[in-house]
Design a protein around this motif. Structure first.
Motif, PDB file in Angstrom:
ATOM      1  N   PRO A 182      17.159  18.471  -2.497  1.00 25.16           N
ATOM      2  CA  PRO A 182      17.576  17.465  -3.481  1.00 25.16           C
ATOM      3  C   PRO A 182      17.752  18.118  -4.841  1.00 25.16           C
ATOM      4  CG  PRO A 182      15.232  17.265  -2.991  1.00 25.16           C
ATOM      5  CD  PRO A 182      15.784  18.258  -2.017  1.00 25.16           C
ATOM      6  N   ARG A 183      18.889  17.877  -5.485  1.00 23.57           N
ATOM      7  CA  ARG A 183      19.225  18.628  -6.710  1.00 23.57           C
ATOM      8  C   ARG A 183      19.433  17.762  -7.947  1.00 23.57           C
ATOM      9  NH1 ARG A 183      20.954  23.943  -6.001  1.00 23.57           N
ATOM     10  NH2 ARG A 183      20.940  23.968  -8.282  1.00 23.57           N
ATOM     11  N   HIS A 184      19.742  16.471  -7.791  1.00 23.17           N
ATOM     12  CA  HIS A 184      19.953  15.590  -8.938  1.00 23.17           C
ATOM     13  C   HIS A 184      19.312  14.247  -8.638  1.00 23.17           C
ATOM     14  CE1 HIS A 184      23.202  18.577  -9.294  1.00 23.17           C
ATOM     15  NE2 HIS A 184      22.992  18.457 -10.587  1.00 23.17           N
ATOM     16  N   ILE A 185      18.958  13.515  -9.689  1.00 21.77           N
ATOM     17  CA  ILE A 185      18.236  12.266  -9.506  1.00 21.77           C
ATOM     18  C   ILE A 185      18.588  11.316 -10.638  1.00 21.77           C
ATOM     19  CG2 ILE A 185      16.206  13.126 -10.739  1.00 21.77           C
ATOM     20  CD1 ILE A 185      14.472  11.556  -8.713  1.00 21.77           C
ATOM     21  N   ALA A 186      18.669  10.005 -10.314  1.00 24.44           N
ATOM     22  CA  ALA A 186      18.982   8.993 -11.314  1.00 24.44           C
ATOM     23  C   ALA A 186      18.322   7.691 -10.903  1.00 24.44           C
ATOM     24  CB  ALA A 186      20.492   8.810 -11.445  1.00 24.44           C
ATOM     25  N   LEU A 187      18.162   6.792 -11.869  1.00 19.68           N
ATOM     26  CA  LEU A 187      17.578   5.471 -11.633  1.00 19.68           C
ATOM     27  C   LEU A 187      18.581   4.404 -12.014  1.00 19.68           C
ATOM     28  CD1 LEU A 187      14.114   6.057 -13.332  1.00 19.68           C
ATOM     29  CD2 LEU A 187      14.540   6.017 -10.888  1.00 19.68           C
ATOM     30  N   ASP A 188      18.501   3.245 -11.366  1.00 15.96           N
ATOM     31  CA  ASP A 188      19.281   2.111 -11.857  1.00 15.96           C
ATOM     32  C   ASP A 188      18.359   1.161 -12.604  1.00 15.96           C
ATOM     33  OD1 ASP A 188      17.921   0.550  -9.996  1.00 15.96           O
ATOM     34  OD2 ASP A 188      19.610   0.431  -8.592  1.00 15.96           O
ATOM     35  N   SER A 189      18.928   0.073 -13.125  1.00 14.74           N
ATOM     36  CA  SER A 189      18.162  -0.831 -13.981  1.00 14.74           C
ATOM     37  C   SER A 189      17.069  -1.564 -13.223  1.00 14.74           C
ATOM     38  CB  SER A 189      19.111  -1.840 -14.634  1.00 14.74           C
ATOM     39  OG  SER A 189      19.834  -2.557 -13.637  1.00 14.74           O
ATOM     40  N   SER A 190      17.148  -1.583 -11.890  1.00  9.64           N
ATOM     41  CA  SER A 190      16.129  -2.253 -11.092  1.00  9.64           C
ATOM     42  C   SER A 190      15.004  -1.314 -10.669  1.00  9.64           C
ATOM     43  CB  SER A 190      16.768  -2.866  -9.841  1.00  9.64           C
ATOM     44  OG  SER A 190      17.744  -3.821 -10.199  1.00  9.64           O
ATOM     45  N   GLY A 191      15.129  -0.038 -10.982  1.00  6.41           N
ATOM     46  CA  GLY A 191      14.103   0.927 -10.617  1.00  6.41           C
ATOM     47  C   GLY A 191      14.348   1.638  -9.314  1.00  6.41           C
ATOM     48  N   ASN A 192      15.527   1.402  -8.673  1.00  6.83           N
ATOM     49  CA  ASN A 192      15.869   2.161  -7.478  1.00  6.83           C
ATOM     50  C   ASN A 192      16.198   3.601  -7.873  1.00  6.83           C
ATOM     51  OD1 ASN A 192      15.864  -0.121  -5.529  1.00  6.83           O
ATOM     52  ND2 ASN A 192      17.554  -0.839  -6.838  1.00  6.83           N
ATOM     53  N   ILE A 193      15.892   4.522  -6.987  1.00  8.22           N
ATOM     54  CA  ILE A 193      16.074   5.947  -7.262  1.00  8.22           C
ATOM     55  C   ILE A 193      17.215   6.474  -6.400  1.00  8.22           C
ATOM     56  CG2 ILE A 193      14.957   8.219  -7.207  1.00  8.22           C
ATOM     57  CD1 ILE A 193      12.257   6.672  -7.270  1.00  8.22           C
ATOM     58  N   TYR A 194      18.119   7.250  -7.019  1.00 12.53           N
ATOM     59  CA  TYR A 194      19.242   7.846  -6.300  1.00 12.53           C
ATOM     60  C   TYR A 194      19.123   9.360  -6.417  1.00 12.53           C
ATOM     61  CZ  TYR A 194      21.033   3.101  -6.587  1.00 12.53           C
ATOM     62  OH  TYR A 194      21.177   1.741  -6.478  1.00 12.53           O
ATOM     63  N   ILE A 195      19.246  10.037  -5.274  1.00  9.49           N
ATOM     64  CA  ILE A 195      19.139  11.489  -5.274  1.00  9.49           C
ATOM     65  C   ILE A 195      20.357  12.100  -4.596  1.00  9.49           C
ATOM     66  CG2 ILE A 195      16.627  11.645  -5.381  1.00  9.49           C
ATOM     67  CD1 ILE A 195      16.617  12.008  -2.351  1.00  9.49           C
ATOM     68  N   ASN A 196      20.752  13.239  -5.113  1.00 11.04           N
ATOM     69  CA  ASN A 196      21.772  14.055  -4.460  1.00 11.04           C
ATOM     70  C   ASN A 196      21.055  14.929  -3.432  1.00 11.04           C
ATOM     71  OD1 ASN A 196      23.493  16.129  -3.714  1.00 11.04           O
ATOM     72  ND2 ASN A 196      23.436  17.114  -5.724  1.00 11.04           N
ATOM     73  N   ASP A 197      21.157  14.522  -2.151  1.00  7.01           N
ATOM     74  CA  ASP A 197      20.552  15.294  -1.055  1.00  7.01           C
ATOM     75  C   ASP A 197      21.550  16.405  -0.731  1.00  7.01           C
ATOM     76  OD1 ASP A 197      18.940  16.154   0.949  1.00  7.01           O
ATOM     77  OD2 ASP A 197      19.010  14.316   2.125  1.00  7.01           O
ATOM     78  N   TYR A 198      21.456  17.462  -1.519  1.00 10.64           N
ATOM     79  CA  TYR A 198      22.537  18.431  -1.710  1.00 10.64           C
ATOM     80  C   TYR A 198      23.071  19.029  -0.413  1.00 10.64           C
ATOM     81  CZ  TYR A 198      24.817  22.566  -3.737  1.00 10.64           C
ATOM     82  OH  TYR A 198      25.706  23.532  -4.093  1.00 10.64           O
ATOM     83  N   ASN A 199      22.210  19.639   0.374  1.00 10.12           N
ATOM     84  CA  ASN A 199      22.692  20.297   1.585  1.00 10.12           C
ATOM     85  C   ASN A 199      22.935  19.334   2.741  1.00 10.12           C
ATOM     86  OD1 ASN A 199      22.863  22.765   0.447  1.00 10.12           O
ATOM     87  ND2 ASN A 199      21.304  23.755   1.697  1.00 10.12           N
ATOM     88  N   ASN A 200      22.603  18.062   2.546  1.00 10.04           N
ATOM     89  CA  ASN A 200      22.994  17.030   3.513  1.00 10.04           C
ATOM     90  C   ASN A 200      24.285  16.336   3.098  1.00 10.04           C
ATOM     91  OD1 ASN A 200      20.964  17.247   5.502  1.00 10.04           O
ATOM     92  ND2 ASN A 200      19.508  16.134   4.208  1.00 10.04           N
ATOM     93  N   ASN A 201      24.833  16.714   1.918  1.00 12.53           N
ATOM     94  CA  ASN A 201      26.096  16.145   1.423  1.00 12.53           C
ATOM     95  C   ASN A 201      26.055  14.619   1.381  1.00 12.53           C
ATOM     96  OD1 ASN A 201      27.294  18.665   1.100  1.00 12.53           O
ATOM     97  ND2 ASN A 201      27.947  18.728   3.245  1.00 12.53           N
ATOM     98  N   ARG A 202      24.927  14.120   0.891  1.00  8.74           N
ATOM     99  CA  ARG A 202      24.763  12.666   0.816  1.00  8.74           C
ATOM    100  C   ARG A 202      24.075  12.294  -0.493  1.00  8.74           C
ATOM    101  NH1 ARG A 202      23.933  13.893   6.321  1.00  8.74           N
ATOM    102  NH2 ARG A 202      24.798  12.383   7.844  1.00  8.74           N
ATOM    103  N   VAL A 203      24.301  11.049  -0.906  1.00 10.36           N
ATOM    104  CA  VAL A 203      23.489  10.427  -1.939  1.00 10.36           C
ATOM    105  C   VAL A 203      22.597   9.412  -1.247  1.00 10.36           C
ATOM    106  CG1 VAL A 203      23.457   9.015  -4.016  1.00 10.36           C
ATOM    107  CG2 VAL A 203      25.207  10.782  -3.741  1.00 10.36           C
ATOM    108  N   ARG A 204      21.295   9.532  -1.498  1.00  8.66           N
ATOM    109  CA  ARG A 204      20.351   8.648  -0.822  1.00  8.66           C
ATOM    110  C   ARG A 204      19.586   7.829  -1.863  1.00  8.66           C
ATOM    111  NH1 ARG A 204      17.561  12.359   3.773  1.00  8.66           N
ATOM    112  NH2 ARG A 204      17.160  10.346   4.795  1.00  8.66           N
ATOM    113  N   LYS A 205      19.189   6.661  -1.449  1.00  9.15           N
ATOM    114  CA  LYS A 205      18.540   5.700  -2.342  1.00  9.15           C
ATOM    115  C   LYS A 205      17.115   5.451  -1.855  1.00  9.15           C
ATOM    116  CE  LYS A 205      18.788   0.738  -3.454  1.00  9.15           C
ATOM    117  NZ  LYS A 205      19.609  -0.495  -3.259  1.00  9.15           N
ATOM    118  N   ILE A 206      16.156   5.544  -2.809  1.00  9.08           N
ATOM    119  CA  ILE A 206      14.777   5.158  -2.539  1.00  9.08           C
ATOM    120  C   ILE A 206      14.567   3.829  -3.245  1.00  9.08           C
ATOM    121  CG2 ILE A 206      12.358   5.822  -2.689  1.00  9.08           C
ATOM    122  CD1 ILE A 206      13.353   8.724  -3.129  1.00  9.08           C
ATOM    123  N   ALA A 207      14.463   2.776  -2.470  1.00  8.22           N
ATOM    124  CA  ALA A 207      14.304   1.445  -3.038  1.00  8.22           C
ATOM    125  C   ALA A 207      12.914   1.284  -3.633  1.00  8.22           C
ATOM    126  CB  ALA A 207      14.551   0.385  -1.967  1.00  8.22           C
TER     127      ALA A 207
END
Length: 1013
Positions: A182-207
């Motif tokens: 995982p190489r990048h991370i961001a939050l939305d206004s509700s507190g959900n977490i978004y990560i760049n799962d880099y070598n999986n070529n996906r963006v994943r969300k931690i609710a």
């Protein structure tokens, strides 16, 4: 031409006006990594390559923030406006007052610490951060394949990822999932977490309930249409962020665009997919980017883009208009003086017979030249990356990250067009053509010829006098020879293959094994090869085809100077023959020279990256930042591509041109007593001091012993010796360097012998460390400041004599007094008739004899009685703000603003305040013993030096945690003084609380206290 003894460093091209205090759009950024906006509209930029955090105020003015320096991977703001910085393997907090504290990471590259303090935990690559409204800090622990959370009370816990890498867990708890860097991370206004799962070529969300899902990306190549489900799109994910409206923005390396996910549907948002720079003022969909490293949004739904290789921060407004808000191109100056031009990470450098200098302005995608008049111009490239223009004017052609460069006798320039995997020729007429490389990423194929073959990264080129070009195919571990007239290509050295190794010395070069061959150079038909990951320089004899090693043992990196090159460690980046059997090389941060006799020495630079040392003698004070290409001019100047400083620099020969006397001439003295030093200064032909030049000294009349027969000049061009006369009369000493000389004269008399003075006496128990505890500390330890008490050390009534640092140290013979401790003379601070204050020299633990000598070193020397002292590894003792009769004394402590810490009103006329929990204090002390790096007694500490033994501290019975003892060691720039930098823990009772420090097994006296509130 052989390497000169003395050199001067100069810049011949490039400047770097960083732009602080001016418009942000006129500032120079260097490898920016991240951007964040505060609620007021100020922008904060992680200016990674410049090692600073930049702030763009709402009026568009840019400044650099104080407090943090170093490469920055990411930064985020908390609700109070504090910045959190990902730097190396730690995370830091930078307050608005400029105070930096570590908030996560102990520096080890590992995994540990969950459930405990984040500052004691181990991480393995902190590349990205996020912080929520409750000031919880989220960290991409990339190489541990985890996301971890640090709560406001400093406790760390993993919230996503198991041990190991992979892809699994969607729909379940994130703590049971597998991630892959995982190489990048961001939050939305509700507190959900978004990560760049880099070598999986996906963006994943931690609710917020801890469940993990994929919100964008699929491993099914290669469909990614607009308007489809984001989870069906093929992405090569980069930075990720969200906006207040809940949209997700993703930099997609695969398409070269910024994609937006809205309600699960993906579409293009910014960028046309072409690498370069374009689009400002228009619709963001037409923009061009070059390596986006960060994304951020503000409360107004503006998207900020870190356009890293374009060195800019760009903004897309809600109406989709794009503009630059900070940074500009690192290109300028054509037609003017090269020293005023802007370059961008030049890599290769070559020189023509007429003195013209050619270099690759790599990130500007150009080849430029410096004429003999010192003016700069572009000879190839428009500045846009790409491949175009063959058989036309080189100035209209497209190049893409050109790096290595060579030139032939006809002034044709050859350049590696690196991103295009080609070698291109810029003819003296100005026409450009491709001479090697089809542009395909593939193992080379000799049968397809130079133009028809693909290559795997071209590490270096060289051209010989017969019209052949040599090319190192680094990732194929081969060196190719191309006959330029026919395009015929053949393997010249290396067995090849994806896995490098070392073998073959003494045999055929084509049967040898290389390991990522890099830079090449030709001298009289001999090909030199930087066998990079074998940490060797090898050469191929053109007559026999045999390969041998000329430098390196196979170990990294830079040991062995002033010995045989084959027994030294080398890390070669660039090579340049001097035309007389010698070979220049660059390594990570400097320049070395291998002489024709096979010896190696460092000429400039060393182990520290930076920019320093111009217009002064070259040596360890010269600093570079990634030296690469190197070339030697017809006049003997050595040109260096100082890549990360964006400059072309040179080493200019500085042979001695004159010698002058600095001090020591026309003295009077006595036999047996050393005279003032005889010092000369050698100035070189470059009109600056000549460093490293040997100067010989000889007695040419009279009699004297000299401290040295020969000594090299220092950075100031000075060299000197001490002379001790052995007979009366006229003494002359002559200094010589080459054809230059200077003569010193002194008039010498025999000393007048006076009757012996009263014998000095050390009092019984007459020793006390200078913290002045009650009772005094009478044991001694190396480096401690201690006073010897007695009588007749000087004549009765003589004033106190205070010694001064001279020549960088305290003398051990002062006012005719010496003190020996264990037979070693101690540096002296001050002398009076009844006491001598010294710094204890290196001593062995146990009973140690101490003696005072009056008229030390003369015929009338008087020795005191011997006092036996107990030597320990440390004798810790605090310094006090005042010494009270009852022995209960306030320790000498100051706060970060320089204020004294103590009970208010306890010392008349002194403003004091008590310490508070969390305060960072500096407390001064003595007797902490040995340090690392070791300190030389009598010499001021050059910088920080931690105690060699473990240190524990308690205040009011509360033992400080290791993380609260910030530093224990030498006090920089002082002799014999130590300091503790500590953070006052919570839980210490109010009032004057006893303070104890323990160094190893040795504890301070119990009388010191610290006032606590």
């Amino acid at each position: 031409m052989q390497a000169q003894v003395s050199w001067v460093s100069r810049t011949v091209a490039g400047t770097f006006p960083i732009g602080d205090g001016g418009p942000a759009v006129s500032a120079l950024l260097e490898q920016p990594q991240a951007v964040a906006a505060d609620t007021a509209g100020n922008l904060y930029i992680a200016d990674g390559g410049n090692g600073v955090i930049r702030k763009v105020s709402t009026n568009g003015v840019i400044t650099s923030l104080a407090g943090y320096s170093g490469f920055i991977y990411d930064l985020k703001l908390d609700t109070a406006g504090n910045l959190y910085v990902a730097g190396g393997n730690r995370a830091y907090k930078l307050t608005q007052a400029g105070v930096v504290t570590a908030v996560a990471g102990n520096g080890a590259y590992s995994f540990s610490g969950d459930g405990g303090p984040a500052t004691s935990a181990a991480f393995n690559g902190i590349y990205a951060l996020a912080i929520d409204a409750n000031n919880n800090l989220y960290i991409c622990d990339s190489n541990n394949h985890r996301v971890r959370k640090v709560t406001p009370d400093g406790i760390v816990q993993t919230i996503a990822g198991l041990s190991g890498k992979g892809f699994s867990g969607d729909g379940g708890p994130a703590t049971n999932s597998l991630l892959n860097y995982p190489r990048h991370i961001a939050l939305d206004s509700s507190g959900n977490i978004y990560i760049n799962d880099y070598n999986n070529n996906r963006v994943r969300k931690i609710a917020t309930d801890g469940t993990i899902t994929t919100v964008a990306g699929s491993n099914l190549c290669c469909s990614s249409p607009n308007g489809g489900l984001a989870t069906n799109a093929y992405l090569y994910t980069g930075p990720v962020t969200t906006d207040p409206a809940g949209n997700i923005y993703i930099w997609d390396y695969f398409s070269g665009k910024i994609r937006r996910v809205t309600n699960g549907v993906i579409g293009d948002f910014a960028g046309n997919g072409t690498v370069g720079f374009a689009g400002d003022g228009g619709n963001a969909s037409s923009a061009r980017f070059s390596n986006v490293t960060g994304l951020g949004t503000d409360s107004q739904n503006n998207l900020y883009i870190v356009d890293a290789d374009n060195e800019r921060i760009r903004k897309v407004t809600p109406d989709n208009t794009i503009s630059t808000v900070a940074g500009r191109a690192h290109f300028g100056g054509d037609g003017g003086p090269a020293t005023s031009a802007l370059l961008h990470r030049p890599y290769g450098v070559a020189t023509a017979a007429d003195g013209t200098i050619y270099f690759t302005d790599t990130v500007n995608h150009r080849v430029r030249k410096i004429g003999i008049d010192g003016k700069i111009s572009t000879i190839a490239g428009t500045g846009d990356p790409g491949f175009a223009g063959d058989n036309g004017p080189a100035t209209a052609a497209l190049l893409s990250y050109p790096d290595s460069i060579a030139i032939d006798a006809a002034a044709n320039v050859y350049v590696v067009d690196q991103s295009q995997l080609r070698v291109r020729k810029i003819a003296a007429s100005g026409t450009i053509t491709t001479i090697a490389g089809s542009g395909r990423l593939a193992y080379s194929n000799d049968s397809q010829g130079a133009l028809g073959s693909g290559f795997l990264y071209i590490g270096g080129i060289a051209v010989d006098a017969t019209g052949s070009l040599y090319l190192s195919e680094s990732l194929n571990n081969k060196v190719k020879k191309i006959v330029l007239a026919t395009g015929v290509m053949a393997t010249y050295a290396g067995l090849g293959g994806a896995v490098g190794d070392f073998s073959g010395d003494g045999g055929s070069a084509t049967a040898a094994k290389l390991n990522v061959p890099g830079a090449l150079a030709v001298d009289s038909g001999i090909l030199f090869i930087a066998d990079t990951l074998n940490y060797r320089i090898r050469k191929v004899d053109p007559a026999t085809g045999a390969i041998t090693t000329v430098a390196g043992t196979g170990a990294c990196c830079t040991l062995g100077d002033d010995g045989r090159a084959t027994q030294a460690r080398v890390n070669p980046y660039g090579l340049a023959p001097d035309g007389n059997g010698g070979l220049w090389l660059t390594d990570a941060y400097g320049v070395r020279f291998i002489a024709a006799d096979g010896t190696i020495r460092r000429v400039a630079g060393g182990t520290t990256a930076g920019y320093a040392g111009d217009d002064s003698p070259a040596g360890g004070n010269t600093e570079y930042a990634s030296t690469n290409g190197i070339a030697v001019t017809r006049t003997g100047d050595v040109l260096i591509a100082d890549t990360d400083n964006s400059r072309i620099r040179k080493l200019q020969p500085n042979d001695p041109a004159r010698m002058d006397i600095v001090s020591g001439n026309n003295q009077t003295g006595t036999t047996g007593t050393a005279l003032q030093s005889f010092i000369v200064k050698v100035t070189g032909k470059a009109t600056v001091p000549a460093m490293g030049v040997p100067v010989t000294f000889a007695v040419t009349a009279g009699g004297a012993t000299l401290s040295a027969a020969s000594t090299p000049t220092d950075i100031n061009g000075q060299a000197g010796v001490l002379a001790t006369p052995t007979k009366a009369g006229t003494l002359t000493v002559t200094a010589t360097s080459g054809t230059y000389s200077a003569t010193f004269t002194a008039s010498i008399k025999d000393p007048v012998v006076t009757p012996p003075a009263d014998v000095p006496v050390i009092s019984a128990g007459g020793i006390g460390q200078n913290g002045f505890s009650v009772p005094p500390v009478q044991s001694i330890s190396a480096g401690a400041i201690t006073t010897i008490y007695g009588s007749k050390f000087l004549a009765d009534g003589a004033p106190v004599a205070v010694n001064q640092v001279s020549g960088g140290k305290l003398s051990t013979n002062f006012s005719g007094v010496c003190v020996t401790v264990g037979g070693v003379q101690a540096p002296i601070f001050a002398v009076a008739a009844t006491q001598v204050t010294i710094e204890v020299p290196e001593v062995t633990a146990g009973s140690v004899p101490v003696q005072v000598l009056r008229n030390c070193g003369t015929a009338t020397e008087q020795k005191s009685n011997v006092l036996t002292a107990t030597a320990q590894s440390a004798t810790p003792e605090f310094l006090y703000l005042q010494a009270n009769a009852d022995g209960k004394n306030p320790v000498a402590a100051v706060g970060v603003a320089g204020e004294f810490i103590g009970a208010p009103g306890s010392i008349p006329g002194v403003t004091l305040r008590p310490a508070l929990a969390g305060d960072v204090l500096v407390v001064y002390a003595l007797g902490f013993g040995a340090t690392s790096p070791a300190q030389t007694t009598g010499i001021p500490a050059a910088g920080i030096a931690q105690t060699a033994q473990p240190v524990t501290v308690s205040i009011g019975g509360v033992t400080l945690a290791d993380s609260d003892v910030l530093y224990a060691g030498a006090s920089p720039y002082f002799i014999g003084l130590y300091q503790l930098n500590l953070r006052v823990p919570a839980g210490v009772p109010s009032g004057n609380q006893p303070m104890i420090v323990k160094v190893g097994a040795n504890q301070s006296p119990s009388g010191g206290y610290l006032a606590i509130q």
